[in-house]
Design an enzyme around this catalytic site. Structure first.
Site, PDB file in Angstrom:
ATOM      1  N   SER A 129     -27.296  -1.279  -9.898  1.00  0.00           N
ATOM      2  CA  SER A 129     -25.927  -1.767  -9.695  1.00  0.00           C
ATOM      3  C   SER A 129     -25.149  -1.582 -10.989  1.00  0.00           C
ATOM      4  O   SER A 129     -25.724  -1.681 -12.087  1.00  0.00           O
ATOM      5  CB  SER A 129     -25.929  -3.249  -9.320  1.00  0.00           C
ATOM      6  OG  SER A 129     -24.616  -3.788  -9.347  1.00  0.00           O
TER       7      SER A 129
ATOM      8  N   TYR B  79     -28.332 -11.861 -11.123  1.00  0.00           N
ATOM      9  CA  TYR B  79     -28.402 -10.598 -10.387  1.00  0.00           C
ATOM     10  C   TYR B  79     -28.304  -9.415 -11.341  1.00  0.00           C
ATOM     11  O   TYR B  79     -29.097  -8.462 -11.265  1.00  0.00           O
ATOM     12  CB  TYR B  79     -27.263 -10.561  -9.370  1.00  0.00           C
ATOM     13  CG  TYR B  79     -27.060  -9.243  -8.677  1.00  0.00           C
ATOM     14  CD1 TYR B  79     -27.885  -8.846  -7.630  1.00  0.00           C
ATOM     15  CD2 TYR B  79     -26.024  -8.390  -9.051  1.00  0.00           C
ATOM     16  CE1 TYR B  79     -27.695  -7.629  -6.976  1.00  0.00           C
ATOM     17  CE2 TYR B  79     -25.825  -7.181  -8.403  1.00  0.00           C
ATOM     18  CZ  TYR B  79     -26.658  -6.809  -7.369  1.00  0.00           C
ATOM     19  OH  TYR B  79     -26.463  -5.605  -6.733  1.00  0.00           O
TER      20      TYR B  79
ATOM     21  N   LYS C  82     -31.128  -6.520 -12.100  1.00  0.00           N
ATOM     22  CA  LYS C  82     -30.855  -5.096 -11.895  1.00  0.00           C
ATOM     23  C   LYS C  82     -31.032  -4.315 -13.197  1.00  0.00           C
ATOM     24  O   LYS C  82     -31.474  -3.154 -13.185  1.00  0.00           O
ATOM     25  CB  LYS C  82     -29.446  -4.901 -11.342  1.00  0.00           C
ATOM     26  CG  LYS C  82     -29.284  -5.313  -9.889  1.00  0.00           C
ATOM     27  CD  LYS C  82     -30.132  -4.462  -8.958  1.00  0.00           C
ATOM     28  CE  LYS C  82     -29.783  -4.690  -7.502  1.00  0.00           C
ATOM     29  NZ  LYS C  82     -30.608  -3.861  -6.579  1.00  0.00           N
TER      30      LYS C  82
ATOM     31  N   ALA D 215     -28.933  -9.302 -14.550  1.00  0.00           N
ATOM     32  CA  ALA D 215     -30.118  -9.215 -15.408  1.00  0.00           C
ATOM     33  C   ALA D 215     -31.294  -8.615 -14.655  1.00  0.00           C
ATOM     34  O   ALA D 215     -32.061  -7.802 -15.205  1.00  0.00           O
ATOM     35  CB  ALA D 215     -30.476 -10.605 -15.940  1.00  0.00           C
TER      36      ALA D 215
END
Length: 259
Positions: free
Chosen positions: A137, A151, A155, A153
């Site tokens: 992402s 989220y 990814k 971190a």
């Protein structure tokens, strides 16, 4: 090389393939000739039973269930696409994230890929061929402190893991690449736009503009369509991309403002 893009004869596992960009990727892979398997907790009514495995991939047992189904039904995989991801963490910045929230973000956005790679990559290495696509992402580059710290971190960890894996298995014939989407116009994201519009007393287009503004703007002026994400993944997974490995391919309408 001539002819159309094809995945004819390829065996593929696509996690998170029942909705959004995952569903678009699954549909395109089928159209291009691949034999496809996907998983979720519950099977959508329009998805054939032979293409589906019921499992909770946030758990080690769920990952083993899917890996076993891949071996039994497909005899292994040629393409492994990790689409699964998302976040249910509350807003409020770092202080709102306790142990449970952090573990949930990692169990959804990092560990399923690690576990399924560990189970299925040896077969690719033994054959000397295969492709792994990790969907990361742009949030790993542009985290939103109020809402996506965990989220983003997770990814970022997935991206670093993917790069390391690519360096290990490329000499053995297996390519590993990353796809980093920005905002995708899924049903869930459009519901968010509708909610933001309702809270502001405006319309859907204003809700979309509010999401784009939160990302610092999207020069293209719109989110990506699920089918556009699927097109990029299909190309990278195909033999047309035979010398591409270890790289991250951003598809975000120009959202990331740096080189």
């Amino acid at each position: 090389m001539t002819g159309f893009l094809t995945l004819q004869g390829k065996r593929a596992l696509i996690t998170g393939g029942t909705q959004g960009a995952g569903a678009a990727t699954l549909a395109l892979f089928r159209e291009l000739g691949a034999e496809v398997l996907t998983s979720a907790r519950n099977r959508p009514g329009d998805l054939p039973e032979e293409m589906f495995v019921a499992a909770d991939l946030t758990t080690p047992a769920g990952c083993e269930t899917v890996a076993a189904a891949v071996r039994d039904r497909l005899g292994g995989v040629d393409i492994l696409v990790h689409m699964l991801g998302g976040s249910s963490a509350p807003g409020g910045g770092f202080a709102a994230l306790g142990e449970a929230e952090w573990q949930a973000e990692l169990n959804l956005n990092l560990m399923p890929a690690v576990r399924l790679d560990r189970a299925l990559l040896p077969g690719m290495v033994a054959r000397g061929a295969g492709v792994v696509v990790h969907v990361t992402s742009i949030q790993r580059l542009l985290p939103l402190p109020e809402a996506t710290t965990g989220y983003a971190a997770a990814k970022a960890a997935l991206s670093a893991y993917s790069k390391s894996l690519s360096k290990e298995v490329a000499p053995k014939g297996v390519r590993v690449v990353r796809v980093a989407p920005g905002w995708i116009a899924t049903e869930a994201s459009l519901r968010l736009a509708e909610r933001l519009a309702a809270e502001a007393g405006t319309d859907l287009e204003d809700g979309k503009r509010r999401i784009m503004a939160s990302l610092g703007g999207i020069p293209l002026g719109r989110p990506s369509a699920p089918a556009e994400i699927a097109n990029l993944i299909a190309f990278l997974a195909s033999d047309r991309a035979a010398s591409i490995t270890g790289t991250e391919h951003v598809i975000d309408g120009g959202t990331v403002p740096t080189v």
